[in-house]
Write a protein that holds these residues in place. Structure first.
Motif, PDB file in Angstrom:
ATOM      1  N   ALA A 144       0.830  -1.206   0.000  1.00  0.00           N
ATOM      2  CA  ALA A 144       0.000   0.000   0.000  1.00  0.00           C
ATOM      3  C   ALA A 144       0.866   1.258   0.000  1.00  0.00           C
ATOM      4  N   LEU A 145       1.952   1.259   0.749  1.00  0.00           N
ATOM      5  CA  LEU A 145       2.823   2.440   0.766  1.00  0.00           C
ATOM      6  C   LEU A 145       3.516   2.663  -0.563  1.00  0.00           C
ATOM      7  N   ILE A 146       3.942   1.594  -1.216  1.00  0.00           N
ATOM      8  CA  ILE A 146       4.559   1.752  -2.534  1.00  0.00           C
ATOM      9  C   ILE A 146       3.548   2.340  -3.512  1.00  0.00           C
ATOM     10  N   PHE A 147       2.327   1.811  -3.485  1.00  0.00           N
ATOM     11  CA  PHE A 147       1.287   2.331  -4.367  1.00  0.00           C
ATOM     12  C   PHE A 147       0.985   3.795  -4.051  1.00  0.00           C
ATOM     13  N   GLN A 148       0.885   4.119  -2.764  1.00  0.00           N
ATOM     14  CA  GLN A 148       0.486   5.468  -2.364  1.00  0.00           C
ATOM     15  C   GLN A 148       1.529   6.506  -2.736  1.00  0.00           C
ATOM     16  N   VAL A 149       2.782   6.201  -2.534  1.00  0.00           N
ATOM     17  CA  VAL A 149       3.837   7.173  -2.850  1.00  0.00           C
ATOM     18  C   VAL A 149       3.849   7.468  -4.341  1.00  0.00           C
ATOM     19  N   ILE A 150       3.755   6.439  -5.148  1.00  0.00           N
ATOM     20  CA  ILE A 150       3.766   6.642  -6.595  1.00  0.00           C
ATOM     21  C   ILE A 150       2.486   7.334  -7.052  1.00  0.00           C
ATOM     22  N   TYR A 151       1.354   6.831  -6.622  1.00  0.00           N
ATOM     23  CA  TYR A 151       0.070   7.298  -7.140  1.00  0.00           C
ATOM     24  C   TYR A 151      -0.285   8.704  -6.666  1.00  0.00           C
ATOM     25  N   TYR A 152      -0.066   8.995  -5.398  1.00  0.00           N
ATOM     26  CA  TYR A 152      -0.502  10.265  -4.829  1.00  0.00           C
ATOM     27  C   TYR A 152       0.139  11.453  -5.529  1.00  0.00           C
ATOM     28  N   PHE A 153       1.427  11.389  -5.685  1.00  0.00           N
ATOM     29  CA  PHE A 153       2.119  12.530  -6.278  1.00  0.00           C
ATOM     30  C   PHE A 153       2.019  12.518  -7.801  1.00  0.00           C
ATOM     31  N   LEU A 154       1.802  11.361  -8.407  1.00  0.00           N
ATOM     32  CA  LEU A 154       1.614  11.290  -9.849  1.00  0.00           C
ATOM     33  C   LEU A 154       0.312  11.957 -10.272  1.00  0.00           C
ATOM     34  N   VAL A 155      -0.732  11.815  -9.449  1.00  0.00           N
ATOM     35  CA  VAL A 155      -2.018  12.426  -9.743  1.00  0.00           C
ATOM     36  C   VAL A 155      -1.959  13.941  -9.551  1.00  0.00           C
ATOM     37  N   GLY A 156      -1.102  14.391  -8.640  1.00  0.00           N
ATOM     38  CA  GLY A 156      -0.949  15.822  -8.435  1.00  0.00           C
ATOM     39  C   GLY A 156      -1.639  16.347  -7.186  1.00  0.00           C
ATOM     40  N   PHE A 157      -1.937  15.474  -6.246  1.00  0.00           N
ATOM     41  CA  PHE A 157      -2.503  15.939  -4.984  1.00  0.00           C
ATOM     42  C   PHE A 157      -1.463  16.737  -4.213  1.00  0.00           C
ATOM     43  N   THR A 158      -1.933  17.593  -3.306  1.00  0.00           N
ATOM     44  CA  THR A 158      -1.005  18.414  -2.518  1.00  0.00           C
ATOM     45  C   THR A 158      -0.384  17.581  -1.402  1.00  0.00           C
ATOM     46  N   ALA A 159       0.849  17.913  -1.067  1.00  0.00           N
ATOM     47  CA  ALA A 159       1.583  17.137  -0.071  1.00  0.00           C
ATOM     48  C   ALA A 159       1.028  17.324   1.334  1.00  0.00           C
ATOM     49  N   SER A 160       0.267  18.379   1.578  1.00  0.00           N
ATOM     50  CA  SER A 160      -0.233  18.635   2.931  1.00  0.00           C
ATOM     51  C   SER A 160      -1.287  17.618   3.369  1.00  0.00           C
ATOM     52  N   ARG A 161      -1.953  16.954   2.447  1.00  0.00           N
ATOM     53  CA  ARG A 161      -3.005  15.986   2.778  1.00  0.00           C
ATOM     54  C   ARG A 161      -2.555  14.535   2.621  1.00  0.00           C
ATOM     55  N   TYR A 162      -1.282  14.312   2.474  1.00  0.00           N
ATOM     56  CA  TYR A 162      -0.788  12.960   2.217  1.00  0.00           C
ATOM     57  C   TYR A 162      -1.066  12.012   3.381  1.00  0.00           C
ATOM     58  N   GLY A 163      -0.968  12.491   4.598  1.00  0.00           N
ATOM     59  CA  GLY A 163      -1.223  11.645   5.772  1.00  0.00           C
ATOM     60  C   GLY A 163      -2.643  11.107   5.806  1.00  0.00           C
ATOM     61  N   TYR A 164      -3.603  11.929   5.452  1.00  0.00           N
ATOM     62  CA  TYR A 164      -4.994  11.470   5.404  1.00  0.00           C
ATOM     63  C   TYR A 164      -5.193  10.411   4.319  1.00  0.00           C
ATOM     64  N   PHE A 165      -4.539  10.632   3.194  1.00  0.00           N
ATOM     65  CA  PHE A 165      -4.638   9.666   2.105  1.00  0.00           C
ATOM     66  C   PHE A 165      -4.030   8.324   2.508  1.00  0.00           C
ATOM     67  N   VAL A 166      -2.882   8.360   3.164  1.00  0.00           N
ATOM     68  CA  VAL A 166      -2.229   7.124   3.618  1.00  0.00           C
ATOM     69  C   VAL A 166      -3.134   6.388   4.598  1.00  0.00           C
ATOM     70  N   LEU A 167      -3.670   7.091   5.569  1.00  0.00           N
ATOM     71  CA  LEU A 167      -4.533   6.456   6.563  1.00  0.00           C
ATOM     72  C   LEU A 167      -5.778   5.859   5.920  1.00  0.00           C
ATOM     73  N   ALA A 168      -6.437   6.627   5.083  1.00  0.00           N
ATOM     74  CA  ALA A 168      -7.657   6.134   4.442  1.00  0.00           C
ATOM     75  C   ALA A 168      -7.368   4.951   3.532  1.00  0.00           C
ATOM     76  N   ASN A 169      -6.282   5.014   2.785  1.00  0.00           N
ATOM     77  CA  ASN A 169      -5.960   3.936   1.869  1.00  0.00           C
ATOM     78  C   ASN A 169      -5.525   2.681   2.606  1.00  0.00           C
ATOM     79  N   LEU A 170      -4.753   2.826   3.670  1.00  0.00           N
ATOM     80  CA  LEU A 170      -4.359   1.658   4.462  1.00  0.00           C
ATOM     81  C   LEU A 170      -5.569   0.987   5.106  1.00  0.00           C
ATOM     82  N   LEU A 171      -6.454   1.781   5.670  1.00  0.00           N
ATOM     83  CA  LEU A 171      -7.648   1.198   6.295  1.00  0.00           C
ATOM     84  C   LEU A 171      -8.527   0.497   5.267  1.00  0.00           C
TER      85      LEU A 171
END
Length: 108
Positions: free
Chosen positions: A57-84
């Motif tokens: 999940a972390l490998i997917f999230q690091v690649i996908y989150y920034f590739l899509v262009g989301f802001t870095a300030s909300r990355y923690g919420y994305f990680v938590l939601a995606n892991l859950l």
């Protein structure tokens, strides 16, 4: 963007079904021999999946989150939601495998 994020958990749900269904005969044989009970087997399956889930999940999230262009300030919420969601999807997949008679009924 969130659709593809959800698809990663759903794909992992399908990846869990086949190994658990393939090991069912071994589980029944060892259960009949009295090596362990059902609770210990299923908890050990859950615990063994956690490191793989977190890493994939972390490998997917690091690649996908920034590739899509989301802001870095909300990355923690994305990680938590995606892991859950990934944990939920895989654990539901394990429940489906435990309650299904065979692989074709588990996949449909």
């Amino acid at each position: 963007a969130m659709f593809m994020s959800g698809m990663s958990g759903s794909m992992q749900m399908n990846n869990v079904l086949r190994p658990l269904m393939a090991n069912r005969d071994v589980f029944y044989r060892e259960l009949a021999a009295g090596l362990y009970n059902e609770f210990a087997y299923h908890i050990s399956n859950l615990l063994c999946e956690i490191p793989f889930l977190v890493l994939s999940a972390l490998i997917f999230q690091v690649i996908y989150y920034f590739l899509v262009g989301f802001t870095a300030s909300r990355y923690g919420y994305f990680v938590l939601a995606n892991l859950l969601f990934t944990f939920w999807a895989v654990f539901i997949g394990q429940c489906i495998a435990a309650f299904s008679a065979n692989i074709s009924s588990a996949l449909h």
